[in-house]
Design an enzyme around this catalytic site. Structure first.
Site, PDB file in Angstrom:
ATOM      1  N   GLY A  45      14.936 -12.257   5.208  1.00 41.63           N
ATOM      2  CA  GLY A  45      13.676 -11.627   5.592  1.00 41.63           C
ATOM      3  C   GLY A  45      12.519 -11.962   4.682  1.00 41.63           C
ATOM      4  N   LYS A  56       8.099 -13.144  -7.714  1.00 39.04           N
ATOM      5  CA  LYS A  56       8.642 -12.969  -9.073  1.00 39.04           C
ATOM      6  C   LYS A  56       8.836 -14.323  -9.753  1.00 39.04           C
ATOM      7  CE  LYS A  56       7.849  -9.393  -7.939  1.00 39.04           C
ATOM      8  NZ  LYS A  56       7.409  -8.870  -6.649  1.00 39.04           N
ATOM      9  N   GLY A 192      -7.984  -6.521  -1.884  1.00 40.91           N
ATOM     10  CA  GLY A 192      -6.927  -5.509  -1.883  1.00 40.91           C
ATOM     11  C   GLY A 192      -6.273  -5.436  -3.248  1.00 40.91           C
ATOM     12  N   VAL A 195      -0.206  -3.022  -4.777  1.00 36.85           N
ATOM     13  CA  VAL A 195       0.860  -3.652  -5.568  1.00 36.85           C
ATOM     14  C   VAL A 195       0.853  -5.167  -5.388  1.00 36.85           C
ATOM     15  CG1 VAL A 195       3.361  -3.856  -5.765  1.00 36.85           C
ATOM     16  CG2 VAL A 195       2.325  -1.594  -5.604  1.00 36.85           C
ATOM     17  N   GLU A 215     -11.325  -4.084  -4.460  1.00 34.84           N
ATOM     18  CA  GLU A 215     -10.565  -2.945  -3.925  1.00 34.84           C
ATOM     19  C   GLU A 215     -11.561  -1.876  -3.488  1.00 34.84           C
ATOM     20  OE1 GLU A 215      -7.352  -1.780  -3.201  1.00 34.84           O
ATOM     21  OE2 GLU A 215      -8.527  -0.006  -2.678  1.00 34.84           O
ATOM     22  N   VAL A 249     -15.164  -5.258   1.367  1.00 36.03           N
ATOM     23  CA  VAL A 249     -15.559  -6.572   1.895  1.00 36.03           C
ATOM     24  C   VAL A 249     -16.060  -6.369   3.325  1.00 36.03           C
ATOM     25  CG1 VAL A 249     -14.715  -8.857   2.603  1.00 36.03           C
ATOM     26  CG2 VAL A 249     -13.863  -7.810   0.484  1.00 36.03           C
ATOM     27  N   ARG A 280       0.672  -3.994   5.156  1.00 38.87           N
ATOM     28  CA  ARG A 280       1.568  -4.663   6.096  1.00 38.87           C
ATOM     29  C   ARG A 280       1.831  -3.739   7.272  1.00 38.87           C
ATOM     30  NH1 ARG A 280       3.809  -9.127   4.324  1.00 38.87           N
ATOM     31  NH2 ARG A 280       5.621  -8.912   5.679  1.00 38.87           N
ATOM     32  N   HIS A 452      18.635   1.332 -30.461  1.00 39.40           N
ATOM     33  CA  HIS A 452      17.366   1.162 -31.175  1.00 39.40           C
ATOM     34  C   HIS A 452      17.359  -0.208 -31.863  1.00 39.40           C
ATOM     35  CE1 HIS A 452      13.892   2.005 -33.704  1.00 39.40           C
ATOM     36  NE2 HIS A 452      14.595   1.530 -34.724  1.00 39.40           N
TER      37      HIS A 452
END
Ligand SMILES: Cc1cc2nc3c(=O)[nH]c(=O)nc-3n(C[C@H](O)[C@H](O)[C@H](O)COP(=O)(O)OP(=O)(O)OC[C@H]3O[C@@H](n4cnc5c(N)ncnc54)[C@H](O)[C@@H]3O)c2cc1C
Length: 476
Positions: A45, A56, A192, A195, A215, A249, A280, A452
């Site tokens: 997909g 990524k 836009g 994310v 935005e 825009v 979307r 740590h």
């Protein structure tokens, strides 16, 4: 597959082979059932082919370029990397091809799953008609899982059909084109600041490509805690991007060698290309929902906690059924639907869903914000933070722009939610998701030894803040 006095070819037919449909088919197969995936495009997909994975791959490479420029901070001579756009995009395509090959092979090897290639539509609650290159096929299932996903919104007022901007010139893009393009743009307007827009803007500005983000809302990453948007704006600005929030825009047109966007404050922004990332739309059209009687509301297929639609035997999962469009949620919904198809009564109210933006630094959240938590009955919700400014690993890594902010009940230590900003925040938010899912409290988080120095120990240190205030209260 008999059910009542009827016989079906499969336990489940999934309409779509993305994360949702694929997960449903695999889970039915694991339970010993038979599944058929109907897929019009490549398996995996949006996520694998034009979503999570290519973005990524782009972000990993742009991060490297940015770090090369930043090397001086670490006492290493900085370099201004020369980006080879076609080679950059070839690597992205190779990553996708590698994963796509593995995913295709896994389905082909699974004897419990059949794959039919072609565009399908429901004929009734148990039958899917598929247009294949060899003609139309019909396939029947005891259940059908609608997993047709979503498509990039292409606002009608933009000139998608313009010969100068649309089509092969690719100057007006959605992410569909941006992540599969043969080369990188010379400069870009990102319309836009959600994310996806912020992730793509991170890629471009880290590569040294002039980038402007526009935005219409006051903050980037709308829908997440305000501090996530503020962190994204600061990091994009540090990387050289121009951020224009609160501006809309009005139009985009051909500027000869690029695109010109006209904004509602009368200004114009010019760039070689524009990326439109304004959301979307669920793929609910032309898939036979009306014929099968499946209800659509607000542009998606509403489902219950078992991913059941209003029609018995028809389930819907992933982007077509959820406003939170994330691959892991689609996958989970696929599993929930499959379990119910196979007679295992599994309900999941989808309240604990980690989400995030892979900006640099990342911003991740799970559960409720403080304002939402305060609305809960008998809530004593408060924020417990730990800033990276005090964290050894953050200072050592030169990554002090980060924090964890846990929203928890000051009295009981119940965790309502969290926001985590920093490197690997999306990996690390999983700890809070696990705690929430299993009802763990701030005290239990604090009493879990964390290694740590790590970024992860910030969770324990925020929980320490909770413990300190609870001891102070007890001592009063
Ligand atoms: C640029 C970008 C980056 C993203 N990054 C992330 C991320 O980092 N993490 C994350 O969790 N999510 C991310 N997402 C979102 C994620 O890709 C989606 O939430 C996820 O793919 C949804 O899975 P799905 O199975 O519901 O639908 P899809 O992945 O959209 O799959 C649906 C499938 O159904 C097929 N199909 C549709 N109609 C028919 C039909 N009639 N017949 C046959 N087949 C059909 C399609 O070809 C498609 O393969 C990103 C999305 C984009 C666009």
């Amino acid at each position: 597959m008999p059910e009542g006095n009827k016989t079906y070819e499969y336990d489940v037919v999934t309409l779509g082979g993305g994360p949702g449909g694929g997960a449903a088919a695999r889970q039915v197969a694991r339970r010993g059932g038979r599944a058929c995936i109907v897929e019009a495009g490549p398996l995996g997909g949006v996520c694998l082919n034009i979503g999570c994975i290519p973005t990524k791959a782009m972000l990993a490479a742009s991060d490297l370029a940015w770090r090369m420029r930043q090397a001086g901070r670490f006492g290493i001579a900085p370099v201004a990397p020369k980006v080879d756009g076609p080679a950059f995009m070839r690597r992205v395509a190779e990553v996708v091809a590698e994963l796509a090959g593995r995913s295709e092979a896994a389905v082909q090897a699974n004897k419990q799953i059949d794959l039919i290639r072609g565009r399908g539509r429901l004929v009734d609650a148990h039958t899917v008609a598929v247009d294949t290159p060899e003609g139309q096929k019909r396939v029947t299932g005891r259940a059908v899982v609608v997993a047709t996903g979503s498509s990039a919104a292409r606002p009608g007022f933009l000139p998608w059909d313009s010969p100068a901007l649309g089509g092969p010139k690719g100057r007006l893009m959605t992410t569909d084109e941006a992540v599969t393009a043969p080369d990188l743009p010379a400069g870009v307007i990102v319309m836009g600041g959600g994310v996806i827009g912020c992730e793509m803007a991170t890629v471009y500005c880290e590569l040294g490509i002039p980038t402007t983000v526009i935005e219409m809302l006051p903050d980037l990453l709308p829908g997440m805690d305000d501090e996530a948007g503020q962190a994204a704006a600061a990091s994009l600005a540090e990387r050289g991007a121009t951020i224009l929030t609160g501006r809309r825009v009005l139009s985009m047109s051909d500027a000869g060698d690029g695109v010109v966007a006209k904004l509602d404050d009368g200004t114009e922004v010019r760039a070689a290309a524009a990326l439109v990332a304004v959301g979307r739309k669920a793929n609910v059209e032309n898939i036979g929902l009306a014929e099968a009687g499946v209800r659509v509301a607000g542009g998606i297929i509403p489902v219950d906690d078992r991913c059941r639609t209003n029609v018995e035997g028809v389930y819907a999962v992933g982007d077509v059924a959820e406003r939170r469009q994330y691959a892991h949620l689609a996958d989970r919904m696929g599993v929930v639907a499959a379990e119910n198809v196979m007679g295992i009564d599994l309900a999941d109210d989808r309240t604990v869903v980690p989400v995030g933006a892979y900006t640099h630094p990342e911003a991740a959240s799970v559960g409720l914000t403080l304002a939402e938590a305060k609305q809960q009955p008998r809530s004593a919700a408060r924020v417990f933070r730990y800033s990276y400014a005090h964290a050894g690993m953050a200072l050592a890594s030169g990554e002090t722009h980060g924090q964890i902010k846990i929203v928890a009940d000051a009295d009981t230590g119940r965790i309502y939610g969290a926001l985590w900003i920093g490197p690997h925040a999306i990996d690390m938010i999983q700890e809070i998701a696990l705690a929430m899912r299993h009802g763990l409290t701030m005290a239990q988080l604090y009493h879990t030894i964390h290694a740590h120095p790590t970024f992860q120990e910030a969770a324990m240190l925020a929980a320490e803040g909770w413990l300190a205030q609870s001891m102070r209260k007890r001592d009063k």
